[in-house]
Motif scaffolding. Structure first.
Motif, short mmCIF file in Angstrom:
data_model
loop_
_atom_site.label_atom_id
_atom_site.label_comp_id
_atom_site.label_asym_id
_atom_site.label_seq_id
_atom_site.Cartn_x
_atom_site.Cartn_y
_atom_site.Cartn_z
N UNK A 60 -0.73 -18.98 -28.28
CA UNK A 60 -0.31 -20.38 -28.28
C UNK A 60 -0.75 -21.01 -26.96
N UNK A 61 -1.06 -22.33 -26.97
CA UNK A 61 -1.45 -22.97 -25.71
C UNK A 61 -0.30 -22.92 -24.69
N UNK A 62 -0.64 -22.94 -23.43
CA UNK A 62 0.38 -22.97 -22.37
C UNK A 62 1.09 -24.32 -22.43
N UNK A 63 2.35 -24.38 -21.97
CA UNK A 63 3.07 -25.66 -22.04
C UNK A 63 2.33 -26.75 -21.25
N UNK A 64 2.33 -27.97 -21.81
CA UNK A 64 1.64 -29.08 -21.12
C UNK A 64 2.57 -29.73 -20.10
N UNK A 65 3.85 -29.58 -20.32
CA UNK A 65 4.84 -30.21 -19.45
C UNK A 65 4.89 -29.48 -18.09
N UNK A 71 -1.53 -19.05 -20.36
CA UNK A 71 -1.39 -18.72 -21.79
C UNK A 71 -0.84 -17.30 -21.96
N UNK A 72 -1.37 -16.37 -21.14
CA UNK A 72 -0.92 -14.98 -21.24
C UNK A 72 0.54 -14.87 -20.80
N UNK A 73 0.87 -15.47 -19.66
CA UNK A 73 2.25 -15.41 -19.16
C UNK A 73 3.23 -16.01 -20.17
N UNK A 74 2.87 -17.14 -20.73
CA UNK A 74 3.71 -17.82 -21.73
C UNK A 74 3.95 -16.91 -22.95
N UNK A 75 2.89 -16.24 -23.40
CA UNK A 75 2.99 -15.34 -24.56
C UNK A 75 3.95 -14.18 -24.27
N UNK A 76 3.84 -13.60 -23.09
CA UNK A 76 4.68 -12.44 -22.76
C UNK A 76 6.14 -12.82 -22.65
N UNK A 77 6.41 -13.98 -22.01
CA UNK A 77 7.79 -14.42 -21.85
C UNK A 77 8.41 -14.72 -23.22
N UNK A 78 7.63 -15.40 -24.08
CA UNK A 78 8.16 -15.77 -25.40
C UNK A 78 8.39 -14.56 -26.30
N UNK A 79 7.52 -13.55 -26.17
CA UNK A 79 7.61 -12.39 -27.06
C UNK A 79 8.31 -11.19 -26.42
N UNK A 80 8.81 -11.40 -25.18
CA UNK A 80 9.52 -10.33 -24.46
C UNK A 80 8.72 -9.02 -24.40
N UNK A 81 7.40 -9.15 -24.15
CA UNK A 81 6.58 -7.95 -23.98
C UNK A 81 6.83 -7.36 -22.59
N UNK A 82 7.05 -6.04 -22.55
CA UNK A 82 7.34 -5.41 -21.25
C UNK A 82 6.06 -5.07 -20.47
N UNK A 83 4.97 -5.00 -21.20
CA UNK A 83 3.71 -4.57 -20.56
C UNK A 83 2.56 -5.15 -21.34
#
Length: 475
Positions: A70-75, A237-249
């Protein structure tokens, strides 16, 4: 110490080793126990054997295509919230000796008089300024780079970026004959010791006190990368994806080319994602491992890891990465240094993924041939970011082979009046005593081979396309 099964002979070796290590004043109790633990695991032969038939190619759920994120937040407020969870950590333990430089590799000048470290600082500074966030920079040094780095970071004292340094562990090298640490035999200089690979980043973060300090400030993720990878920049984009999906690694992987056939790859194995390195591959399967058809991706060593999970796993002594034995020789004595790799930790984390990133996120400078690429018109510099020139149609970079005359940075720089234009270059091979004038353009496939004992000067403004040059008459 974690329980490992040892034969009586091995247990005796460990007992002797423990008393020898106890007498070493140079290292901490944490380092002593970490070292003994590593050697015990190595002696027990607990290496994980891969059953080739069980290897599966990871699905897109496990190795996520970058374009599907998903795109990174624009805000800007949301972006600041995201970045305030982040810490950037650069692996800064390597010396520039292979390129003829003294001191940490990260202080080699890359472009416009700026070093790797300058570029990293400028990138994070511009992020902090743009979003009003506080992304700190951590440098993991080794005993080889610590003192120099401490002096160098003083020049960033007035920048809007917190810089923290800490040392990775210092382990003694083992004499192969009797498994006694080299420093116990009188070799107390730097040659008696080794940093145990970048897998040590996790315990060293914890032991240095940095991990708890970061967690107390609300930091959640660390982005770990090699300091010489110019493509390893913060990616929202990567950071946003990990935070949203609670990926540990998360390990960034990228498509293999023929230059990367030895790089580790991600596989699915017994329901877990894990790193497969060439050292773990049975001899009869090495060619298959190197093929680009079956194993299409390789590890860039850009890693995103949840800080809370690192704390939990280190405290439980649960990170048992594959041990990489690295044989060396010091003053004619055969020694062994044991190392681990940070990428191999992926199988101990829950909800771990790979992300298949564009090749632009992998731009390491390991040799002067890489320096030629990044100093050429193939790249420009913007806010500390090295940006590829859109004028080059070919997505792959040219392959460049420079002879030993170009190996050291000083020699490399002296042999080019200016760096040639290589936008349309596919392949360059240079051997012998070759000197480049200003404003040279190289296109297609170019081979320049000076005859032994003869100096070959490429004149200013020369345009060389699909040619082999052995003397002035060929230009």
């Amino acid at each position: 110490m974690a329980t490992v099964t040892l034969s009586p002979a091995e247990a005796e070796k460990i007992s002797t080793l423990q008393s020898a290590v106890a007498s070493l004043p140079q290292i901490s109790e944490n380092e002593k126990s970490g070292f003994i633990n590593l050697v015990a695991r190595y002696l027990s032969g607990e290496a994980q054997h891969i059953e080739w038939s069980k290897i599966q190619t990871p699905t897109d759920e496990v190795v996520v295509p970058y374009d599907s994120l998903a795109p990174a937040p624009e805000d800007a407020v949301e972006t600041k919230k995201l970045l305030d969870k982040l810490v950037v950590l650069k692996l800064n333990g390597g010396l520039g000796t292979t390129m003829g430089c003294t001191g940490p590799k990260s202080v080699i000048e890359v472009r416009n008089g700026l070093t790797f470290l300058d570029l990293i600082v400028i990138q994070i500074e511009s992020l902090n300024a743009k979003y009003g966030c506080n992304v700190p920079l951590l440098l993991m040094n080794s005993f080889n780079t610590h003192d120099d780095t401490q002096k160098i970071v003083e020049k960033y004292a007035n920048s809007n970026i917190e810089i923290h340094t800490f040392n990775q562990s210092q382990y003694p090298r083992l004499v192969v004959d009797d498994f006694i640490p080299l420093p116990c035999k009188g070799n107390t200089g730097k040659d008696g010791w080794n940093p145990p690979g970048h897998g040590d980043v996790f315990p060293s973060l914890k032991n240095s006190g940095k991990l708890d300090a970061l967690l107390s400030k609300g930091k959640e993720y660390v982005f770990i990368a090699n300091s010489d990878n110019l493509g390893a920049v913060v990616d929202l984009k990567i950071l946003n994806h990990l935070v949203r999906n609670k990926n540990e690694y998360c390990m960034e992987v990228t498509p293999k080319t023929l230059a990367d056939v030895k790089g580790g790859t991600l596989i699915s194995y017994e329901g877990k994602v894990q790193l497969l390195e060439i050292a773990q591959v049975p001899d009869e399967n090495v060619n298959e491992f190197k093929s680009i058809e079956k194993f299409k991706i390789f590890n860039t060593n850009n890693l995103w890891v949840n800080l809370g999970t690192i704390k939990r796993l280190v405290e439980a002594d649960a990170l048992k990465m594959e041990i990489i034995p690295n044989p060396k020789e010091v003053d004619g004595v055969k020694v062994l240094q044991l190392e681990t790799a940070a990428g191999a930790a992926i199988r101990f984390f829950d909800n771990a993924i790979g992300i298949n990133v564009p090749r632009s996120r992998f731009l390491p400078v390991k040799a002067t041939s890489d320096l030629l690429l990044v100093q050429s018109d193939l790249y420009t510099l913007n806010d500390g970011f090295v940006i590829r020139n859109p004028a080059r149609a070919n997505p792959a970079n040219p392959s460049i082979e420079l002879g030993p005359e170009f190996k050291k940075v000083a020699n490399f720089l002296s042999r080019f009046k200016t760096i040639p234009s290589i936008i349309e270059l596919d392949h360059l091979k240079v051997t012998g005593d070759v000197w480049f004038g200003a404003g040279v353009t190289l296109k297609g496939k170019v081979v320049i081979a000076a005859k032994p004992g003869v100096k070959l000067a490429i004149p200013d403004g020369a345009v060389i396309e699909n040619k082999e040059i052995n003397g002035p008459e060929d230009i």
